[in-house]
Design a protein around this motif. Sequence first.
Motif, PDB file in Angstrom:
ATOM      1  N   LYS A   5       0.829  -1.206   0.000  1.00 22.33           N
ATOM      2  CA  LYS A   5       0.000   0.000   0.000  1.00 22.33           C
ATOM      3  C   LYS A   5       0.867   1.262   0.000  1.00 22.33           C
ATOM      4  CE  LYS A   5      -3.915  -0.092  -0.007  1.00 22.33           C
ATOM      5  NZ  LYS A   5      -4.790  -0.192  -1.214  1.00 22.33           N
ATOM      6  N   ASN A   6       1.912   1.258   0.837  1.00 16.98           N
ATOM      7  CA  ASN A   6       2.821   2.411   0.873  1.00 16.98           C
ATOM      8  C   ASN A   6       3.460   2.652  -0.486  1.00 16.98           C
ATOM      9  OD1 ASN A   6       2.354   2.714   3.599  1.00 16.98           O
ATOM     10  ND2 ASN A   6       4.206   1.608   4.238  1.00 16.98           N
ATOM     11  N   ALA A   7       3.808   1.574  -1.160  1.00 20.53           N
ATOM     12  CA  ALA A   7       4.478   1.697  -2.462  1.00 20.53           C
ATOM     13  C   ALA A   7       3.515   2.164  -3.549  1.00 20.53           C
ATOM     14  CB  ALA A   7       5.102   0.359  -2.847  1.00 20.53           C
ATOM     15  N   GLY A   8       2.233   2.073  -3.280  1.00 17.10           N
ATOM     16  CA  GLY A   8       1.236   2.510  -4.257  1.00 17.10           C
ATOM     17  C   GLY A   8       0.951   1.468  -5.329  1.00 17.10           C
ATOM     18  N   ILE A   9       1.338   0.229  -5.069  1.00  9.99           N
ATOM     19  CA  ILE A   9       1.081  -0.847  -6.039  1.00  9.99           C
ATOM     20  C   ILE A   9      -0.434  -0.986  -6.233  1.00  9.99           C
ATOM     21  CG2 ILE A   9       1.282  -3.344  -6.457  1.00  9.99           C
ATOM     22  CD1 ILE A   9       3.983  -1.888  -6.515  1.00  9.99           C
ATOM     23  N   ASN A  10      -0.876  -0.936  -7.482  1.00 10.18           N
ATOM     24  CA  ASN A  10      -2.324  -1.023  -7.729  1.00 10.18           C
ATOM     25  C   ASN A  10      -2.705  -2.038  -8.811  1.00 10.18           C
ATOM     26  OD1 ASN A  10      -1.364   0.378  -9.897  1.00 10.18           O
ATOM     27  ND2 ASN A  10      -2.464   2.276  -9.481  1.00 10.18           N
ATOM     28  N   ALA A  20       3.062  -5.998 -17.786  1.00  7.34           N
ATOM     29  CA  ALA A  20       3.711  -5.063 -18.712  1.00  7.34           C
ATOM     30  C   ALA A  20       2.658  -4.193 -19.406  1.00  7.34           C
ATOM     31  CB  ALA A  20       4.547  -5.816 -19.743  1.00  7.34           C
ATOM     32  N   GLY A  21       1.563  -4.810 -19.824  1.00  6.32           N
ATOM     33  CA  GLY A  21       0.475  -4.054 -20.452  1.00  6.32           C
ATOM     34  C   GLY A  21      -0.116  -3.030 -19.490  1.00  6.32           C
ATOM     35  N   ALA A  22      -0.296  -3.451 -18.244  1.00  2.00           N
ATOM     36  CA  ALA A  22      -0.855  -2.552 -17.227  1.00  2.00           C
ATOM     37  C   ALA A  22       0.104  -1.390 -16.963  1.00  2.00           C
ATOM     38  CB  ALA A  22      -1.140  -3.323 -15.946  1.00  2.00           C
ATOM     39  N   TYR A  23       1.387  -1.688 -16.948  1.00  2.00           N
ATOM     40  CA  TYR A  23       2.393  -0.623 -16.739  1.00  2.00           C
ATOM     41  C   TYR A  23       2.323   0.417 -17.857  1.00  2.00           C
ATOM     42  CZ  TYR A  23       6.761   1.884 -16.557  1.00  2.00           C
ATOM     43  OH  TYR A  23       7.679   2.902 -16.537  1.00  2.00           O
ATOM     44  N   GLU A  45      13.759  -6.562 -19.530  1.00  2.00           N
ATOM     45  CA  GLU A  45      15.081  -5.961 -19.754  1.00  2.00           C
ATOM     46  C   GLU A  45      15.093  -5.174 -21.064  1.00  2.00           C
ATOM     47  OE1 GLU A  45      18.429  -8.629 -19.242  1.00  2.00           O
ATOM     48  OE2 GLU A  45      19.702  -7.322 -20.447  1.00  2.00           O
ATOM     49  N   LEU A  46      14.498  -5.772 -22.097  1.00  2.00           N
ATOM     50  CA  LEU A  46      14.501  -5.132 -23.417  1.00  2.00           C
ATOM     51  C   LEU A  46      13.874  -3.736 -23.389  1.00  2.00           C
ATOM     52  CD1 LEU A  46      15.232  -5.815 -26.432  1.00  2.00           C
ATOM     53  CD2 LEU A  46      12.856  -6.469 -26.719  1.00  2.00           C
ATOM     54  N   TYR A  47      12.733  -3.620 -22.716  1.00  2.00           N
ATOM     55  CA  TYR A  47      12.010  -2.338 -22.710  1.00  2.00           C
ATOM     56  C   TYR A  47      12.224  -1.539 -21.425  1.00  2.00           C
ATOM     57  CZ  TYR A  47       9.481  -4.026 -26.829  1.00  2.00           C
ATOM     58  OH  TYR A  47       9.149  -4.497 -28.070  1.00  2.00           O
ATOM     59  N   SER A  48      13.111  -2.010 -20.550  1.00  4.40           N
ATOM     60  CA  SER A  48      13.376  -1.331 -19.272  1.00  4.40           C
ATOM     61  C   SER A  48      12.102  -1.075 -18.461  1.00  4.40           C
ATOM     62  CB  SER A  48      14.079   0.015 -19.487  1.00  4.40           C
ATOM     63  OG  SER A  48      15.175  -0.127 -20.328  1.00  4.40           O
ATOM     64  N   PHE A  49      11.343  -2.141 -18.214  1.00  4.13           N
ATOM     65  CA  PHE A  49      10.133  -2.022 -17.397  1.00  4.13           C
ATOM     66  C   PHE A  49      10.465  -2.249 -15.929  1.00  4.13           C
ATOM     67  CE2 PHE A  49       7.521  -3.767 -21.162  1.00  4.13           C
ATOM     68  CZ  PHE A  49       7.150  -2.491 -21.561  1.00  4.13           C
ATOM     69  N   SER A  82      -1.195 -11.379 -23.661  1.00  4.59           N
ATOM     70  CA  SER A  82      -1.159 -11.036 -22.233  1.00  4.59           C
ATOM     71  C   SER A  82      -0.917  -9.542 -22.048  1.00  4.59           C
ATOM     72  CB  SER A  82      -0.058 -11.835 -21.520  1.00  4.59           C
ATOM     73  OG  SER A  82      -0.250 -13.221 -21.703  1.00  4.59           O
ATOM     74  N   ILE A  83       0.004  -8.988 -22.815  1.00  8.90           N
ATOM     75  CA  ILE A  83       0.253  -7.539 -22.747  1.00  8.90           C
ATOM     76  C   ILE A  83      -1.040  -6.800 -23.099  1.00  8.90           C
ATOM     77  CG2 ILE A  83       1.560  -5.626 -23.769  1.00  8.90           C
ATOM     78  CD1 ILE A  83       3.849  -7.691 -24.289  1.00  8.90           C
ATOM     79  N   GLY A  84      -1.705  -7.272 -24.126  1.00 17.54           N
ATOM     80  CA  GLY A  84      -2.969  -6.658 -24.530  1.00 17.54           C
ATOM     81  C   GLY A  84      -4.022  -6.736 -23.437  1.00 17.54           C
ATOM     82  N   LEU A  85      -4.074  -7.857 -22.735  1.00 18.75           N
ATOM     83  CA  LEU A  85      -5.044  -8.007 -21.649  1.00 18.75           C
ATOM     84  C   LEU A  85      -4.764  -7.011 -20.523  1.00 18.75           C
ATOM     85  CD1 LEU A  85      -7.375  -9.380 -20.147  1.00 18.75           C
ATOM     86  CD2 LEU A  85      -5.747 -11.117 -19.353  1.00 18.75           C
ATOM     87  N   GLY A  86      -3.506  -6.917 -20.097  1.00 16.77           N
ATOM     88  CA  GLY A  86      -3.149  -5.986 -19.023  1.00 16.77           C
ATOM     89  C   GLY A  86      -3.492  -4.548 -19.401  1.00 16.77           C
TER      90      GLY A  86
END
Lengths: 164, 181
Positions: A13-18, A57-60, A87-91, B51-55
């Motif tokens: 919660k402190n980190a704001g993970i949602n 990754a999509g949510a990010y 690593e490729l996209y630096s997520f 999966s990326i699309g779903l997120g």
Amino acid sequence: MLDSTESIYKGIKNAGINFIVSVPCVNLKKLLEKINNDSEITHVPVTREEEGLGICAGAYLAGKKIAILMQNSGLGNSINALTSLYELYSFPLIMIISHRGTKGEPIIGQVPMGKATPNLFEGLGIDYKRIEKIEKAEKAVSESWKKSESLKKPIALLFDINYW
Amino acid sequence: MERYDAIKEIAKNLTDELVIANIGFPSRELYEIKDRAENFYMLGSMGLASSIGLGLGLSQDKKVIVLDGDGSILMNLGSLVTIFNQNPSNFILIALDNSAYGSTGNQETYCKNTDLLKIAKSIGFKKAFNFKDIDFKEILSEDIEEPIFIHFKINPGNADVGIIDLTPDKIKNRFKEIVNK
Ligand SMILES: Cc1ncc(C[n+]2csc(CCOP(=O)(O)OP(=O)(O)O)c2C)c(N)n1
């Protein structure tokens, strides 16, 4: 008295993970229940950890602060996503991991992956922290998102079998 | 029809939809046909486009279209189960099914005998269609309400297109910017 689940939850919660994806471990049982009941967090149970990392990754990309809850065996199911996607996209990503197969593990099937887990993180170049004491948990989790965002890569928190 | 023309057919109807493009030639062909900030070219992580699309679909309101391949869907088949159960209301998965691992030299996949559309239907997708039976433009203009699975049967074959000369950071940053605008 500090509670093992509560300490991690407060950190989340402190980190704001949602946005959280998960594959269960018995040690994560209570934490998963709390997260499921938290209306501020989108919780997506997944069929495989790698899939979960794709979903995160999509949510990010849509601005969420993302985490995966899993057992360390799931690291084996995640390697290509951690390299060829994160690593490729630096997520950034927070990995909250129940680390089985360490000293005191009753189930023999957990031991080989338990041993390999820190080495795999070393090989991946991903920062990991082993946490055995409840007092250390909240702070470590709270700080993790900012750290991961500034490093532009995932951070793993390994909660030892003796933690719970 | 080969993949290039199938993507052309899809791309001509695009407005502000977000597109996740599968690894290899699907991404390269889309880049050549219609590069736009709303395209996320997934350059690695075979299997994870859906999966990326779903997120993405679960986290914002714009429509999301995933251009996936049959081999990649087979690699992450559980994804269809999760998509159906999460029930995103802005999500279209297009399976570009050439029954081959096209980007690696057209080795046959099991989709030669196994029907992805039947799999999608049996998982529970109510909106599971053959591309040739639908008006794609109309689907894009409507409210979606539940996830859509579109089976686009094509012949194997890769177009003579170059590689994508954008860095992964560039792809990510311009995509993120337009998603969160
Ligand atoms: C984990 C993994 N295994 C294998 C590959 C090699 N590879 C790249 S693209 C591809 C074929 C993808 O086939 P499909 O999803 O059917 O799409 P198509 O190229 O036919 O459009 C393969 C096998 C890879 N990149 N990653």
